[in-house]
Design a protein around this motif. Structure first.
Motif, PDB file in Angstrom:
ATOM      1  N   LEU A 110     -19.775  44.419 -12.970  1.00  7.37           N
ATOM      2  CA  LEU A 110     -19.106  45.717 -13.029  1.00  7.37           C
ATOM      3  C   LEU A 110     -17.595  45.582 -12.991  1.00  7.37           C
ATOM      4  O   LEU A 110     -16.871  46.586 -13.033  1.00  7.37           O
ATOM      5  CB  LEU A 110     -19.597  46.598 -11.867  1.00  7.37           C
ATOM      6  N   GLY A 111     -17.118  44.332 -12.871  1.00  9.11           N
ATOM      7  CA  GLY A 111     -15.671  44.115 -12.878  1.00  9.11           C
ATOM      8  C   GLY A 111     -15.004  44.498 -11.571  1.00  9.11           C
ATOM      9  O   GLY A 111     -13.787  44.656 -11.522  1.00  9.11           O
ATOM     10  N   ASP A 112     -15.779  44.659 -10.530  1.00  8.31           N
ATOM     11  CA  ASP A 112     -15.232  45.043  -9.227  1.00  8.31           C
ATOM     12  C   ASP A 112     -16.182  44.476  -8.168  1.00  8.31           C
ATOM     13  O   ASP A 112     -17.371  44.808  -8.169  1.00  8.31           O
ATOM     14  CB  ASP A 112     -15.163  46.572  -9.142  1.00  8.31           C
ATOM     15  N   GLN A 113     -15.645  43.636  -7.294  1.00  8.07           N
ATOM     16  CA  GLN A 113     -16.522  42.920  -6.369  1.00  8.07           C
ATOM     17  C   GLN A 113     -17.306  43.862  -5.454  1.00  8.07           C
ATOM     18  O   GLN A 113     -18.508  43.687  -5.228  1.00  8.07           O
ATOM     19  CB  GLN A 113     -15.690  41.953  -5.531  1.00  8.07           C
ATOM     20  N   ARG A 114     -16.614  44.896  -4.940  1.00  6.82           N
ATOM     21  CA  ARG A 114     -17.304  45.810  -4.018  1.00  6.82           C
ATOM     22  C   ARG A 114     -18.416  46.568  -4.722  1.00  6.82           C
ATOM     23  O   ARG A 114     -19.476  46.818  -4.156  1.00  6.82           O
ATOM     24  CB  ARG A 114     -16.300  46.767  -3.390  1.00  6.82           C
ATOM     25  N   GLU A 115     -18.162  46.919  -5.972  1.00  5.56           N
ATOM     26  CA  GLU A 115     -19.206  47.642  -6.708  1.00  5.56           C
ATOM     27  C   GLU A 115     -20.349  46.701  -7.093  1.00  5.56           C
ATOM     28  O   GLU A 115     -21.516  47.104  -7.081  1.00  5.56           O
ATOM     29  CB  GLU A 115     -18.607  48.337  -7.925  1.00  5.56           C
ATOM     30  N   ASN A 116     -20.028  45.441  -7.391  1.00  5.33           N
ATOM     31  CA  ASN A 116     -21.110  44.478  -7.647  1.00  5.33           C
ATOM     32  C   ASN A 116     -21.986  44.332  -6.407  1.00  5.33           C
ATOM     33  O   ASN A 116     -23.218  44.240  -6.494  1.00  5.33           O
ATOM     34  CB  ASN A 116     -20.528  43.110  -8.028  1.00  5.33           C
ATOM     35  N   GLU A 117     -21.346  44.339  -5.223  1.00  6.41           N
ATOM     36  CA  GLU A 117     -22.113  44.220  -3.972  1.00  6.41           C
ATOM     37  C   GLU A 117     -22.975  45.453  -3.726  1.00  6.41           C
ATOM     38  O   GLU A 117     -24.107  45.360  -3.282  1.00  6.41           O
ATOM     39  CB  GLU A 117     -21.147  43.999  -2.790  1.00  6.41           C
ATOM     40  N   LEU A 118     -22.400  46.617  -4.058  1.00  5.73           N
ATOM     41  CA  LEU A 118     -23.169  47.859  -3.883  1.00  5.73           C
ATOM     42  C   LEU A 118     -24.379  47.858  -4.816  1.00  5.73           C
ATOM     43  O   LEU A 118     -25.493  48.243  -4.426  1.00  5.73           O
ATOM     44  CB  LEU A 118     -22.264  49.067  -4.160  1.00  5.73           C
ATOM     45  N   LEU A 119     -24.169  47.394  -6.038  1.00  2.00           N
ATOM     46  CA  LEU A 119     -25.286  47.319  -6.993  1.00  2.00           C
ATOM     47  C   LEU A 119     -26.381  46.397  -6.455  1.00  2.00           C
ATOM     48  O   LEU A 119     -27.568  46.725  -6.501  1.00  2.00           O
ATOM     49  CB  LEU A 119     -24.791  46.828  -8.359  1.00  2.00           C
ATOM     50  N   GLU A 120     -25.971  45.254  -5.936  1.00  2.00           N
ATOM     51  CA  GLU A 120     -26.928  44.283  -5.369  1.00  2.00           C
ATOM     52  C   GLU A 120     -27.734  44.950  -4.245  1.00  2.00           C
ATOM     53  O   GLU A 120     -28.960  44.817  -4.174  1.00  2.00           O
ATOM     54  CB  GLU A 120     -26.134  43.077  -4.833  1.00  2.00           C
ATOM     55  N   LYS A 121     -27.020  45.708  -3.400  1.00  2.00           N
ATOM     56  CA  LYS A 121     -27.691  46.351  -2.260  1.00  2.00           C
ATOM     57  C   LYS A 121     -28.708  47.397  -2.741  1.00  2.00           C
ATOM     58  O   LYS A 121     -29.845  47.442  -2.276  1.00  2.00           O
ATOM     59  CB  LYS A 121     -26.625  47.022  -1.371  1.00  2.00           C
ATOM     60  N   LEU A 122     -28.278  48.209  -3.700  1.00  2.00           N
ATOM     61  CA  LEU A 122     -29.153  49.304  -4.149  1.00  2.00           C
ATOM     62  C   LEU A 122     -30.282  48.811  -5.051  1.00  2.00           C
ATOM     63  O   LEU A 122     -31.285  49.482  -5.234  1.00  2.00           O
ATOM     64  CB  LEU A 122     -28.324  50.372  -4.880  1.00  2.00           C
ATOM     65  N   TRP A 123     -30.104  47.642  -5.612  1.00  2.00           N
ATOM     66  CA  TRP A 123     -31.091  47.042  -6.526  1.00  2.00           C
ATOM     67  C   TRP A 123     -32.473  46.971  -5.871  1.00  2.00           C
ATOM     68  O   TRP A 123     -33.495  47.192  -6.496  1.00  2.00           O
ATOM     69  CB  TRP A 123     -30.599  45.638  -6.865  1.00  2.00           C
ATOM     70  N   TRP A 124     -32.443  46.662  -4.576  1.00  2.00           N
ATOM     71  CA  TRP A 124     -33.704  46.411  -3.860  1.00  2.00           C
ATOM     72  C   TRP A 124     -34.122  47.585  -2.991  1.00  2.00           C
ATOM     73  O   TRP A 124     -35.030  47.466  -2.183  1.00  2.00           O
ATOM     74  CB  TRP A 124     -33.555  45.150  -2.984  1.00  2.00           C
TER      75      TRP A 124
END
Ligand SMILES: Nc1ncnc2c1ncn2[C@@H]1O[C@H](COP(=O)(O)OP(=O)(O)OP(=O)(O)O)[C@@H](O)[C@H]1O
Length: 236
Positions: A110-124
């Motif tokens: 997503l080009g943004d580390q915090r948003e990549n982390e949020l995506l990872e969290k919500l993925w599961w």
């Protein structure tokens, strides 16, 4: 440039036009934001642009074909039991994009580390266990991964906190950096528009009563508060 001129629309069995002589042109390098009171005609306009309703009067220019448009309607039903990754798979399947098992980091950046982390969290996480803001952010983020010429988001920031609203607006702004894409959203929230490049339209009772930049909007009504400007705009 996608534009329209002299658009009128009347619902079958209604006496009056709900859209009245609407002329608008949408900028590609900005988020196009349509604000207006409840019932002003925003969703009707989106439905007309996307061909949900047949056109009646006026001219549309450069509207992409259906398969080049992404239209996120309000309140689309999704089972609360499915995981974030299941929604992602559905979106990717619809678009014909390759979906990979495992962590999203292997194929989505997503080009943004915090948003990549949020995506990872919500993925599961199950959709039903996400906050409203997280859920909307996930929908907008995944849908904005799709390659389309025009994106319409109907109130993607409603009922969520200011920080999540800004994240969603920024996500939509990122889309405008890609050439050939037009992004349009409707919104009842104006404050976060200060932080994105946008073109604002105010719709009142089926008419466009303002179109221009956020700063022009404030200057027109001689205020720094967009809610006060909005109030003046719809009461003139
Ligand atoms: N199918 C329909 N038949 C007749 N009138 C309709 C229909 N759908 C909407 N309307 C009317 O058209 C007007 C505009 O509705 P629309 O949903 O476009 O407003 P909106 O600006 O999107 O509102 P909101 O901010 O509440 O989502 C309203 O007065 C509404 O009652």
């Amino acid at each position: 440039m996608i534009s329209m001129k002299g658009i009128n629309y009347r619902y079958p069995k209604s006496k009056n036009n709900v859209l009245k002589d609407i002329s608008m042109s949408f900028d590609e390098d900005k988020v196009n934001v349509i604000a207006g009171l409840n019932g002003a005609g925003k969703t009707t306009l989106f439905d007309l642009i996307t061909g949900v309703y047949p056109k009646q009067a006026g001219e549309f220019h450069n509207i992409p074909t259906m398969d080049e448009i992404l239209y996120q309607i309000q309140g689309a039903f999704l089972s609360l039991m499915i995981l974030g990754k299941d929604y992602a798979r559905l979106v990717y399947k619809i678009s014909g994009k390759k979906f990979k098992k495992g962590s999203p980091s292997s194929f989505i950046d997503l080009g943004d580390q915090r948003e990549n982390e949020l995506l990872e969290k919500l993925w599961w996480r199950e959709i039903g266990q996400m906050s409203v803001g997280e859920r909307r952010w996930l929908y907008v983020t995944l849908l904005s991964q799709l390659d389309r010429k025009m994106y319409l988001f109907d109130e993607p920031t409603s009922a969520i906190d200011p920080s999540s609203r800004l994240k969603i607006c920024k996500r939509l702004e990122r889309l405008t950096k890609e050439p050939g894409k037009t992004v349009i959203m409707s919104s009842h929230h104006l404050h976060e528009l200060e932080f994105i490049a946008c073109k604002l339209f105010v719709m009142n009772n089926g008419r466009i009563t303002f179109q221009g930049s956020y700063h022009e909007f404030l200057a027109t009504y001689d205020t720094t508060n967009p809610d006060i400007a909005f109030d003046h705009c719809i009461n003139l």
